[in-house]
Scaffold this active site. Structure first.
Site, mmCIF file in Angstrom:
data_model
loop_
_atom_site.group_PDB
_atom_site.id
_atom_site.type_symbol
_atom_site.label_atom_id
_atom_site.label_comp_id
_atom_site.label_asym_id
_atom_site.label_seq_id
_atom_site.Cartn_x
_atom_site.Cartn_y
_atom_site.Cartn_z
ATOM 1 N N LYS A 180 3.420 -22.943 57.131
ATOM 2 C CA LYS A 180 4.618 -22.233 57.582
ATOM 3 C C LYS A 180 4.397 -20.727 57.472
ATOM 4 O O LYS A 180 3.578 -20.286 56.665
ATOM 5 C CB LYS A 180 5.806 -22.593 56.667
ATOM 6 C CG LYS A 180 6.343 -24.001 56.812
ATOM 7 C CD LYS A 180 7.504 -24.226 55.846
ATOM 8 C CE LYS A 180 8.051 -25.637 55.947
ATOM 9 N NZ LYS A 180 8.689 -25.923 57.248
ATOM 10 N N ARG A 194 9.130 -37.058 57.155
ATOM 11 C CA ARG A 194 9.189 -38.373 57.808
ATOM 12 C C ARG A 194 8.038 -39.265 57.359
ATOM 13 O O ARG A 194 8.160 -40.487 57.403
ATOM 14 C CB ARG A 194 9.226 -38.190 59.339
ATOM 15 C CG ARG A 194 8.000 -37.549 59.919
ATOM 16 C CD ARG A 194 8.241 -37.010 61.323
ATOM 17 N NE ARG A 194 8.977 -35.735 61.308
ATOM 18 C CZ ARG A 194 9.318 -35.057 62.400
ATOM 19 N NH1 ARG A 194 9.031 -35.544 63.596
ATOM 20 N NH2 ARG A 194 9.958 -33.928 62.302
#
Ligand code: BES
Ligand code: MN
Ligand code: ZN
Length: 492
Positions: free
Chosen positions: A273, A347
């Protein structure tokens, strides 16, 4: 703050009596007060020209009873919502601290929408307990804003009996305690709140509230073949944890699994990120924290529902051993996943947790996850994204959320979106690209759920605030506990 529910406090010992009033409304008759004090308040309203507009606040010296009377405006009664009440409670906390009032009383002569006098009293009490919440575990210099012990008496409407008041106070305390657990864990720094620590906290909570708790370490997670969780963990020096908390009362008719994402720090991994605001990714375990906090309250309240809390916890970091884009991972379910973005790690760990939950055959599975930035783009900080394969469950969750001020907004999870996560090399890929990012994440999770009544709640925009809002201080909001407790009560 410490809050008691008491219809007739010793006003002479109260520093500030807070009266909350809607615009141009004078429901003083509904507040059980001694007549002379009621007269005093009436006079104060008249002399001050107080109208009750939103955010209007006036404090006056009293000639009898409490030292001061503070009038707080709530705005139009027709627009009086749970969130307005929460903001009012937060305001009371701030004013009390600023004025260094250590003994206060609060009268809120209204019934909140979708609530009755009892649940209104319980909710407002719980909000007040959190009104002066701060996370100060690591402050060593507190001279600027020293801590203050505030004692508060909530004056309930006369329809609330003293027996009810006692029960409601106990319940509000149990709920506020669960919310506090979520906020403290969320606000805790990533170097302290590691997967190991998160699991330890679950064990502590279980011990205190009579739940059972099983903690699986890395070896056991390997044995269970939780390939999603292990893949994300490969970049981290911290061991992963998989945790199951269980509340199994004898008379329960329903079983509900609550599943949480517990990424104790999300750097993005190899798909790293941007560094700006990366520190906020310590909050990426707020789903797991919501599971722990909810289980704590459920255990304390001894709700007659079988509730199983599950979370998977790991850091997501880059390293020479980290999982990479292009890798193919076999999850516990047997399904394979092509990694296209290591930042879609939530996920991956949830694929195993949701598969595991499905094998328990519960009536409902509800997961909480700070899953996607796309959900924040869609809904901002005002609502969590709700995805469900069961409209009845979705409706019940939305209703429970309305009652406690934790809004849910339903999003689609249509078959067509599956196209976006189709992979050439594996059964699915872990990112569906930019468009409908919150939806494709939910659809990905659905691949690992085998339960006709499942809901996924994306709390990426609601689990914490970047700066102080009208309703709470900066940091973790404690979302999930109040919502789940109301929902579970509705099943009982
Ligand atoms: N934890 C983040 C989601 C997030 C981002 C929550 C910002 C709150 C604020 C999650 O793991 C993530 O990085 N998601 C990616 C998914 C993408 C790579 C498919 C995202 O949302 O960008
Ligand atoms: Mn991520
Ligand atoms: Zn994440």
């Amino acid at each position: 703050m410490d809050v008691q529910i008491q219809p007739d406090p010793k006003f002479a010992r109260i520093d500030t009596l807070f009266i909350l009033l809607a615009e141009k409304d004078r429901p003083l008759d509904r507040i059980p007060l001694p007549d002379d004090l009621r007269g005093e308040i009436r006079g104060a309203i008249e002399r001050s020209g107080f109208e009750g507009r939103m955010d209007e606040g006036i404090t006056i010296l009293a000639t009898r009873g409490p030292k001061k009377i503070a009038l707080i405006g709530l705005g139009k009664e027709s627009q009086l919502t749970v969130r307005v009440a929460k903001a009012a409670a937060h305001g009371i906390g701030k004013i009390s601290r600023r004025n260094r009032s250590t003994s206060i009383a609060v009268a809120f002569p209204y019934t909140l929408p979708d609530n009755d006098p009892l649940t209104t009293t319980r909710l407002f009490t719980d909000f007040l307990i959190h009104a002066d919440y701060r996370y100060e575990a690591h402050l060593t210099v507190r001279d600027l804003e020293p801590a203050l012990d505030i004692k508060c008496v909530y004056i309930p409407p006369s329809s609330v009996s003293s027996k009810d008041a006692k029960r409601i106070a106990t319940e509000a305390t149990a709920i506020a305690e669960g919310v506090r657990t979520v906020r403290d864990l969320g606000n805790g720094p990533g170097n302290e709140v590691t997967p190991t620590r998160l699991a330890e906290r679950a064990v502590e909570v279980a011990r205190q509230t009579g739940l059972t708790c099983k903690v699986f370490d890395k070896k056991q997670i390997e044995k269970m073949k939780m390939g999603g969780l292990l893949a994300v963990n490969r970049g981290s020096a911290q061991e992963p944890r998989f945790v199951i908390l269980e509340h199994a009362p004898r008379k329960a008719k329903r079983t509900v699994c609550i599943v949480g994402k517990g990424i104790t720090f999300d750097s993005g991994g190899i798909s790293i990120k941007p560094s700006e605001r990366m520190e906020e990714m310590k909050f990426d375990m707020c789903g797991a924290a919501a599971v722990i906090g909810t289980m704590q309250t459920v255990g304390r309240l001894e709700l007659p529902v079988h509730v199983i809390g599950i979370f998977a916890a790991t850091e997501n970091l880059p390293s020479g051993t980290a999982y990479k884009p292009g890798d193919i991972v076999k999850t516990m379910s047997g399904k394979t996943v092509e990694i296209v973005n290591t930042d879609a790690e939530g996920r991956m760990i949830l694929s195993d947790a949701l598969h595991y939950a499905s094998t328990l055959r519960p009536d409902h599975i509800i997961d909480f996850a700070t899953l996607t930035g796309a959900c924040v783009v869609a809904l901002g900080n005002e609502a969590s994204g709700l995805f469900s394969n069961d409209s009845d469950l979705a409706r019940k969750l939305i209703e429970s959320g309305e009652k406690v001020g934790e809004r849910l907004w339903r999003m689609p999870e249509w078959e067509e979106y599956k196209e976006q996560i189709r992979s050439e090399w594996a059964d699915v890929k872990n990112s569906g690209g930019r468009w409908a990012g919150a939806v494709t994440a939910a659809v990905f999770l659905g691949e690992f759920v085998d339960c006709p009544s499942w809901a996924h709640i994306d709390i990426a925009g609601t689990a914490w605030t970047e700066s102080e809002t009208a309703r709470e201080r900066r940091g973790a909001t404690g979302i999930g506990v109040r919502l789940m407790v109301r929902f579970l009560e509705s099943l009982a």
